[in-house]
Design an enzyme around this catalytic site. Structure first.
Site, PDB file in Angstrom:
ATOM      1  N   ASP A 194       7.009  -3.782   2.572  1.00 44.97           N
ATOM      2  CA  ASP A 194       5.656  -3.270   2.396  1.00 44.97           C
ATOM      3  C   ASP A 194       5.212  -2.579   3.688  1.00 44.97           C
ATOM      4  O   ASP A 194       5.417  -3.097   4.787  1.00 44.97           O
ATOM      5  CB  ASP A 194       4.695  -4.416   2.037  1.00 44.97           C
ATOM      6  N   ASN A 251       0.057  -7.948  -9.044  1.00 39.40           N
ATOM      7  CA  ASN A 251      -1.334  -7.665  -9.392  1.00 39.40           C
ATOM      8  C   ASN A 251      -1.366  -6.766 -10.625  1.00 39.40           C
ATOM      9  O   ASN A 251      -0.566  -5.838 -10.740  1.00 39.40           O
ATOM     10  CB  ASN A 251      -2.029  -6.981  -8.208  1.00 39.40           C
ATOM     11  N   GLY A 288      -6.574  -6.064  -7.879  1.00 43.65           N
ATOM     12  CA  GLY A 288      -6.190  -5.373  -6.647  1.00 43.65           C
ATOM     13  C   GLY A 288      -4.969  -4.495  -6.768  1.00 43.65           C
ATOM     14  O   GLY A 288      -4.404  -4.082  -5.753  1.00 43.65           O
ATOM     15  N   HIS A 299       2.832   1.057 -10.728  1.00 36.83           N
ATOM     16  CA  HIS A 299       4.263   0.930 -11.046  1.00 36.83           C
ATOM     17  C   HIS A 299       4.576  -0.539 -10.783  1.00 36.83           C
ATOM     18  O   HIS A 299       4.361  -1.021  -9.661  1.00 36.83           O
ATOM     19  CB  HIS A 299       5.087   1.856 -10.135  1.00 36.83           C
ATOM     20  N   HIS A 341       5.440  -3.970  -9.630  1.00 32.63           N
ATOM     21  CA  HIS A 341       6.068  -4.424  -8.383  1.00 32.63           C
ATOM     22  C   HIS A 341       5.716  -5.881  -8.150  1.00 32.63           C
ATOM     23  O   HIS A 341       4.616  -6.328  -8.466  1.00 32.63           O
ATOM     24  CB  HIS A 341       5.646  -3.561  -7.187  1.00 32.63           C
TER      25      HIS A 341
HETATM   26  P1  AMP Z   1      -0.766  -3.581  -5.034  1.00 37.25           P
HETATM   27  O1  AMP Z   1      -2.045  -3.437  -4.258  1.00 37.25           O
HETATM   28  O2  AMP Z   1      -0.513  -4.930  -5.596  1.00 37.25           O
HETATM   29  O3  AMP Z   1      -0.644  -2.481  -6.071  1.00 37.25           O
HETATM   30  O4  AMP Z   1       0.400  -3.359  -3.988  1.00 37.25           O
HETATM   31  C1  AMP Z   1       0.768  -2.116  -3.498  1.00 37.25           C
HETATM   32  C2  AMP Z   1       1.428  -2.329  -2.169  1.00 37.25           C
HETATM   33  O5  AMP Z   1       2.134  -1.157  -1.831  1.00 37.25           O
HETATM   34  C3  AMP Z   1       0.458  -2.596  -1.011  1.00 37.25           C
HETATM   35  O6  AMP Z   1       0.740  -3.877  -0.446  1.00 37.25           O
HETATM   36  C4  AMP Z   1       0.734  -1.462  -0.024  1.00 37.25           C
HETATM   37  O7  AMP Z   1       0.678  -1.871   1.320  1.00 37.25           O
HETATM   38  C5  AMP Z   1       2.135  -1.022  -0.430  1.00 37.25           C
HETATM   39  N1  AMP Z   1       2.471   0.358  -0.142  1.00 37.25           N
HETATM   40  C6  AMP Z   1       1.724   1.460  -0.369  1.00 37.25           C
HETATM   41  N2  AMP Z   1       2.395   2.562   0.002  1.00 37.25           N
HETATM   42  C7  AMP Z   1       3.602   2.155   0.469  1.00 37.25           C
HETATM   43  C8  AMP Z   1       4.741   2.825   1.007  1.00 37.25           C
HETATM   44  N3  AMP Z   1       4.784   4.154   1.126  1.00 37.25           N
HETATM   45  N4  AMP Z   1       5.800   2.077   1.391  1.00 37.25           N
HETATM   46  C9  AMP Z   1       5.768   0.727   1.288  1.00 37.25           C
HETATM   47  N5  AMP Z   1       4.728   0.042   0.777  1.00 37.25           N
HETATM   48  C10 AMP Z   1       3.647   0.740   0.381  1.00 37.25           C
END
Ligand code: AMP
Length: 113
Positions: free
Chosen positions: A30, A86, A92, A97, A99
């Site tokens: 992350d 989430n 949040g 996509h 994850h």
């Molecule tokens: P969520 O908020 O559950 O949708 O999680 C999305 C996560 O993606 C967050 O913890 C962000 O810090 C992470 N994120 C966003 N952009 C990137 C990126 N380019 N590379 C790695 N993690 C990312």
């Protein structure tokens, strides 16, 4: 999906710190870690969230969770770790996509915020 950040990461079009890659699953660190270990584990296939899973995705889900367990072992998280997904804005979710956040390396609190 053309406009999806995580599809682009899975395709190698956007740089990330990859920690695992297979035909169906990709894992990367992350960009804004909330724990000493904070890895995102995703399917290559674009699925919007866990809310969009069906029974036909059972094998893929098995691979996702086996990947999580393997990475947790590699990261030395034998004392425990947390897996979070989430779903939707209230929870949040900021990237649409599917994850799984694999988080560990510190004491977690409960309930989560
Ligand atoms: P969520 O908020 O559950 O949708 O999680 C999305 C996560 O993606 C967050 O913890 C962000 O810090 C992470 N994120 C966003 N952009 C990137 C990126 N380019 N590379 C790695 N993690 C990312």
């Amino acid at each position: 999906m053309a406009d999806c950040l995580f599809c682009k990461i899975a395709a190698g079009e956007i740089e990330s710190e990859l920690v695992h890659e297979s035909g169906g699953v990709v894992a990367f660190r992350d960009i804004n870690p909330a724990a000493p270990t904070h890895i995102l584990v995703i399917p290559r296939e674009h699925i919007e969230s866990a809310d969009h899973l069906t029974e036909t995705k059972g094998v893929l889900l098995g691979e996702l969770f086996a990947t999580i367990a393997g990475l947790a072992e590699k990261e030395g998280l034998g004392d425990g770790y947390r897996v979070v997904t989430n779903i939707g804005r209230d929870a949040g979710q900021s990237v649409d996509h599917l994850h799984f956040h694999l988080m560990g390396g510190r004491q977690m609190s409960w309930p989560p915020g």
